[in-house]
Every structure is written in C-alpha cells, then in structure tokens.
Design an enzyme around this catalytic site. Sequence first.
Site, PDB file in Angstrom:
ATOM      1  CG  ASP A  55      -2.138   0.608   1.195  1.00 12.18           C
ATOM      2  OD1 ASP A  55      -2.312   1.331  -0.016  1.00 12.18           O
ATOM      3  OD2 ASP A  55      -3.366   0.171   1.901  1.00 12.18           O
ATOM      4  CG  ASP A 113      -9.488   2.124  -0.847  1.00  9.87           C
ATOM      5  OD1 ASP A 113      -8.585   2.064  -1.489  1.00  9.87           O
ATOM      6  OD2 ASP A 113      -9.471   1.979   0.263  1.00  9.87           O
TER       7      ASP A 113
HETATM    8  C1  GLA Z   1      -5.932   1.334   1.494  1.00 11.53           C
HETATM    9  C2  GLA Z   1      -6.363   0.469   0.318  1.00 11.53           C
HETATM   10  C3  GLA Z   1      -7.276  -0.586   0.623  1.00 11.53           C
HETATM   11  C4  GLA Z   1      -6.883  -1.245   2.041  1.00 11.53           C
HETATM   12  C5  GLA Z   1      -6.751  -0.133   3.030  1.00 11.53           C
HETATM   13  C6  GLA Z   1      -6.328  -0.898   4.357  1.00 11.53           C
HETATM   14  O1  GLA Z   1      -7.048   2.186   1.586  1.00 11.53           O
HETATM   15  O2  GLA Z   1      -6.379   0.955  -0.912  1.00 11.53           O
HETATM   16  O3  GLA Z   1      -7.500  -1.504  -0.126  1.00 11.53           O
HETATM   17  O4  GLA Z   1      -5.716  -2.104   1.714  1.00 11.53           O
HETATM   18  O5  GLA Z   1      -5.865   0.742   2.693  1.00 11.53           O
HETATM   19  O6  GLA Z   1      -6.073  -0.069   5.256  1.00 11.53           O
END
Ligand code: GLA
Length: 372
Positions: free
Chosen positions: A126, A183
């Site tokens: 990430d 997301d």
């Molecule tokens: C980010 C990523 C998500 C998830 C969260 C976890 O937002 O894009 O897919 O992995 O972090 O905290």
Amino acid sequence: MLAPTPPMGWNSWNTFGGDIHEDLVRETADSFVAEGLKDAGYQYVVIDDGWQTDERSADNRLVADPAKFPSGIKALSDYVHSKGLKFGIYSCAGTFTCMGKPASYGYEQIDAQTFAEWGVDFLKYDFCYKPAGVDGPYLFQRMGQELRASGRPILYSVCEWGTNEPWKWAASAGAHMWRTTGDIQDAWESVERLGFSQAGLEAYAGPNHWNDPDMLVVGMYGSGNVAFGGCTDDEYRSHFSLWCLLASPLMLGCDVRKMNDTTKSILLNRRVIAINQDPLGRQGFLVEREPERFEVWMKPLLDGSVAVALFNRDHNPRKMSAAWESLRIHDRTICRLEDLWSGENLGEHDRAYAVTVPPHGVKLLRLTPIGK
Ligand code: GLA
C-alpha cells in the site's frame, strides 16, 4: 510466470476491514474448497491491513497480533497451503499502514525475508504515510527488489491507487498487478465510476502485468467494511462482467462462507470467468459510449472469438445493439452468438445483434466468426 492470467482469490478488507482472525481465514480457505471456488480458479487467500501489532519486535520484525492470530502467520499459511491454495499478506511502502500499523519503509529487506519465511505467496503493498520528499515509484521498486532477493516467488500487488500512473512503471518495479483507482465501495456509483474509467489503459496490461481497478464487492449486499448501500443482483452481474472484460484480477470481497445462490451463480460462472482468464491476456476496451447511458466493450480472445458486453447505465430498460462494424468485424461475417451468463445459444447472425438490457444490467456475449 506467476500471473500468466489475472490473479484470482479473496481479500479480507472489503467485508472485514481490520476485524480479522485466523479462524476466519481458515474457514475462508475451507469454503474455497467446499463451495467450488478453488475448482473455478480462485487461489489466493489474502489478509489485508490489521494483522500486525502496533510495534515491531526487538529484532525489527513485523509481528502478528497474538489476539487475532494466536497460532502465528506461518501456521496459517501452512493451513492455506494444505488446502492446495496460496496465501497472501499486506504491508505498506510508507512509515505506517493506512490503519496506522508499522509499515515497511526502511525495513523492506527484513520484511520481504520474513514474508518468505512465513511462506507468503502474494504481497499487497500500500501507499499510506509516504515519507515527504521520497519518490513513490522508487519505494515500490525497493520492495520489488527485496521480494526477488528473498528467493521465494511472491506475487507483487502494488496498491498506490493510480497516483503516479503505475501502469507506466510498476511492471518494471516487479509488480504483477497494480491498482489504477482509489478504493471501491459496495455501491453501483462506485462500481461504474471505477470500472468504466479504465478505458484507455488496455495497452498497459498483459500476461504477468495487470491493471487492477480494485477488489470485487459482488455478494456484499450492503454489509461490511466498504458497504455503501450495496448493489442489486443485476448490478453485481454488470460489475463482474466488466472486471472480467477488463482482465482485472478477480479478488473476492464478500464473506465466501455465506454466499447466497445468486452470488455463487455469479462468482462461479465458468463461461464468464473464462473471458477473464483467456490466455491471450488482452484487456477489453471501449467500443462505443453514450456517457451515463450505455457502453459497449469488447475483449479479443485466443481462439479468434470476441467477448462483447452491452452495459445499460440508464435507469430504464434499453434496446441496445452490437454492430459488427464497430467491433472491427467485417459486416458480412456470420458469427455464432452465445449468451455467456445463461449459456444460451443465440444463433447465427451477420452485421449486428440487438437486445433489450435491464437498467444497470449487461448482456454479455461471445461472438465466434464462422465464415461469410
Ligand atoms: C488502502 C487500500 C485498501 C486497503 C486499506 C487498508 O485504503 O487502498 O485496499 O488495503 O488501505 O488499510
């Protein structure tokens, strides 16, 4: 090659967020086998953020939260492997993960080694808490290098949300897939915003390097960590169709222990999965668009046939058509048509095929040219 076709699996985030436990992961692996997900090609069982304790150990290792993973990660990955599946984990390129847990910046080598020792097969990496003044792509390159140096084949899933156009550099950093979007949420507006925005990225994907518009929300029905009202069954079918057309990784986000029959009929449809997993590895592309109303997409397949999707983004049912000319097929070519969701043989057609598509629904077809 670790990812000759788009990776398929499950990730804990969409439904469970940080509320994860080794029992859940074991039961998920069990369900992969019992529900036929494994036979359909789903392989990776991945835990996302929230598996870590707040501090590293005295020897600088990441530590699994003992309340959530009392048996430890190695035992869990052994269990997943014992089912003939693969195990994935999560870390982050910055100083903390998005949940504020210790991340891998400055610890890339020891973390890659730890993951290899634990038998990890997949790393989602990430982009939260990036240190100021440090180049983003460079951070992903560093982890890519350490994964290679670890000596274990580990599929590398880059998650920097499209910030630095990863389709242009992530493959050379060693990534097998990279997020192209922020997301996803379990709502049709989110699915269409992310999915239909992929037009134009098709040149950057292919075997071992895939664009990733985020994990699936099929079957969540508005409950779970990224729930925002949920989708209808037609909307979930459109979502899955589009991700298959896009040659996107198929990472399930619902609770696979509790899938209803409709969810199973979507996620286990072999004809539709075969479009996603076609060995030619072409990402589908936009053929025709009337903004917010309809979209026609196509994906060329190895055997010379093409998958064609007619998406109705409107609120009303709509008569839509696929004209051979717009599909780059000579308009005297006779094609055999199959409805991929139902398996129905739609007969032979030349020039065009027209059909009524429900609101937010899709007609997904396979056209096989058979002569003039
Ligand atoms: C980010 C990523 C998500 C998830 C969260 C976890 O937002 O894009 O897919 O992995 O972090 O905290």
